[in-house]
Design an enzyme around this catalytic site. Structure first.
Site, mmCIF file in Angstrom:
data_model
loop_
_atom_site.group_PDB
_atom_site.id
_atom_site.type_symbol
_atom_site.label_atom_id
_atom_site.label_comp_id
_atom_site.label_asym_id
_atom_site.label_seq_id
_atom_site.Cartn_x
_atom_site.Cartn_y
_atom_site.Cartn_z
ATOM 1 N N ASP A 1 0.807 -1.220 0.000
ATOM 2 C CA ASP A 1 0.000 0.000 0.000
ATOM 3 C C ASP A 1 0.841 1.272 0.000
ATOM 4 O O ASP A 1 2.027 1.271 0.324
ATOM 5 C CB ASP A 1 -0.954 0.005 1.199
ATOM 6 N N GLU B 1 -0.478 -2.047 5.197
ATOM 7 C CA GLU B 1 0.456 -1.950 6.328
ATOM 8 C C GLU B 1 0.367 -0.582 6.983
ATOM 9 O O GLU B 1 0.457 -0.454 8.205
ATOM 10 C CB GLU B 1 1.889 -2.221 5.853
#
Length: 405
Positions: free
Chosen positions: A92, A150
Site C-alpha cells: 500500500d 500496512e
C-alpha cells in the site's frame, strides 16, 4: 531502457549475475507501481499486476485474501528439507501528494508511494520469478505473502486470520524494508526488538467556556490540556525504566475559536512507542490516570479513546543470525551489516512474528549523491533502485540457506 545498474560505490559482486540482469525489470515493475499508488485495502491495480506476472510464469497463487492480498506458493524440487519459509511484502501507499518531478511520478492525485512499498512488491515479484525458475536448486516450500494496508488500518492480522500461515504451515518468515535511514550498500539486522509498538489516543477535555476577561466563571479547557501535555511527558522520564526506550508524543492539540473566548473543549491526540513487550497495557493505564487526575483537579471532564495498533517487531535470534550471515555474503562495503538499527517506527510485520519465528530487516536505500535521501513519508521520498536487486539476492540466499539447514 534503464542501465543494469547506475554508477555506485557499492560492490555488487555478491549479487549473482542472473539477478543483476533482472535489475531493469525490477525497476520497471517498481516504477509502474509508483505511478499507480493505492491506499490500504484498495490495492486492486497492484494486485492485478502481481497476479498477472505470477500467472504468466505459472506460479500457483491465491488472490483476494483480506480484500486485496495475494499468496504465491513455490515448491522446491531439490530432495531434502520439508521446511516452509514465508516472505512478506507490503503493497500500500500513503495519502501524500508527491512533489518529485520524475518520469514515474504518481498519477493518482493525493496518493504516493512515500515509504518504499512499491520497491518491496517489486523485490517480492522478482524473488518469485527467480525461485520459480530455479526451483530445482532448493528444497522445501516458499510462500510469498503480498500484504495490503500496512500503513493502516493493518493488513497482517486479517491475512493471518485468513490462514496464510497454514496449508502448508509456515516454519519461519522474513521480510525487508527499504530504508533511507541507511545508505545504499548496508543492511540493518539485529536480534530482538527492531521496531516499536504503536499505540495512540484521542482525548477531548470537557470544560466550561466563557469570556476571556472573566476566567473565574469558566473551566478553561486550554489550561487543562496544556497541563496534561506536560504531565504526559513524565511517563517516560519518571515511570519507565531508563533502560527501556519509549516515546510519548502529543501530535495534535485543537481548541478555541477567538482570542477573547475561553474554549469549553480541547481535543488532543498522540502516539506512544516502546520496544519492551512487557509494557503493553501500562501506557494506557498511566495516560488515563494522568488525564483523569488533571481534569479532576480543575473540575473538568474528559472522553478518552485509546488504541493499541501494532506490537513491537521482535526478531527471532536464530533467524536474525541467518539473515545477517546472508547479508554479509551479499554486501561488501566498509559499513556492511549495521546491527544497531532500531527505530521507533512501527510495522504490522510484528503480528506475523508473534505467530512464527522470523526476521525483519532493513536494506539501505539512501544515496545523497543522487538526491535520494529524503526521509520516509516525505513528499519527495525516493530511493536508489540498486537496492532492488540486493533485496532479491538476500531473499533468495535466505531461502537457500534456510531450506538447506
Amino acid at each position: 531502457m534503464v542501465s543494469t545498474f547506475p554508477n555506485s560505490f557499492v560492490d555488487l559482486s555478491g549479487v549473482r549475475l542472473e539477478i543483476r540482469s533482472l535489475q531493469p525489470q525490477l525497476v520497471e515493475w517498481r516504477r509502474h507501481l509508483h505511478q499507480k499508488p493505492e491506499l490500504g485495502f484498495q490495492e486492486k491495480l497492484t494486485a492485478e499486476l502481481i497476479s498477472r506476472q505470477l500467472q504468466t510464469w505459472g506460479i500457483d497463487h491465491q488472490t483476494g485474501i483480506a480484500e486485496t492480498g495475494i499468496v504465491a506458493t513455490i515448491k522446491g524440487k531439490k530432495p531434502g528439507s520439508n521446511k516452509v519459509l514465508a516472505i512478506r511484502a507490503d503493497m500500500d501507499a500513503l495519502p501524500i501528494q508527491e512533489l518529485n518531478q520524475v518520469s514515474y511520478k504518481s498519477q493518482h492525485d493525493g496518493i504516493m508511494h512515500a515509504c518504499g512499498h512499491d520497491g518491496h512488491t517489486a523485490i517480492a515479484v522478482g524473488t518469485a520469478y527467480y525461485l520459480h525458475r530455479h526451483c530445482q536448486d532448493f528444497s522445501g516450500t516458499v510462500k510469498i505473502i503480498f500484504q495490503p494496508a500496512e500503513e493502516g488500518p493493518g493488513g497482517a492480522k486479517p491475512m493471518i486470520s485468513a490462514g496464510v500461515l497454514k496449508n502448508p504451515d509456515v516454519d519461519a518468515i522474513i521480510g525487508l524494508h527499504l530504508w533511507n535511514n541507511l545508505p545504499l550498500g548496508t543492511v540493518g539486522v539485529r536480534p530482538g526488538a527492531l521496531m516499536a509498538a504503536v499505540e495512540c489516543f484521542n482525548c477531548t477535555i470537557l470544560g466550561r467556556g466563557g469570556h476571556g476577561a472573566m476566567p473565574h466563571q469558566t473551566i478553561d479547557s486550554v489550561v487543562v490540556a496544556a497541563q496534561i501535555v506536560n504531565a504526559l511527558q513524565t511517563i517516560v522520564s519518571r515511570n519507565v525504566n531508563p533502560i527501556d526506550s519509549a516515546v510519548v508524543t502529543v501530535g495534535e492539540l485543537h481548541a478555541g475559536t477567538k482570542l477573547n473566548i475561553i474554549a469549553d473543549t480541547a481535543r488532543m491526540s498522540g502516539t506512544i512507542r516502546y520496544f519492551n513487550p512487557d509494557l503493553r497495557g501500562f501506557f494506557h493505564q498511566r495516560v488515563e490516570q494522568i488525564i483523569a487526575g488533571v481534569c479532576h483537579s480543575h473540575g473538568a471532564e474528559y472522553e478518552l479513546e485509546y488504541c493499541s495498533l501494532y506490537p513491537p517487531v521482535i526478531n527471532d535470534p536464530a533467524m536474525a543470525e541467518l539473515v545477517k550471515s546472508v547479508a554479509e555474503e551479499v554486501i561488501e562495503t566498509p559499513l556492511g551489516v549495521v546491527p544497531e538499527c532500531q527505530t521507533m517506527g512501527g510495522e504490522d510485520m510484528s503480528f506475523f512474528l508473534q505467530e512464527v519465528p522470523g526476521c525483519y530487516f532493513f536494506v539501505g536505500s539512501a544515496n545523497p549523491e543522487k538526491n535520494l535521501a529524503y526521509p520516509h513519508h516525505h513528499p519527495r521520498f525516493d530511493f536508489d533502485e540498486t537496492a532492488l536487486a540486493i533485496g532479491v539476492e538476500i531473499f533468495v540466499r535466505s531461502v537457500e540457506k534456510f531450506c538447506h539447514g
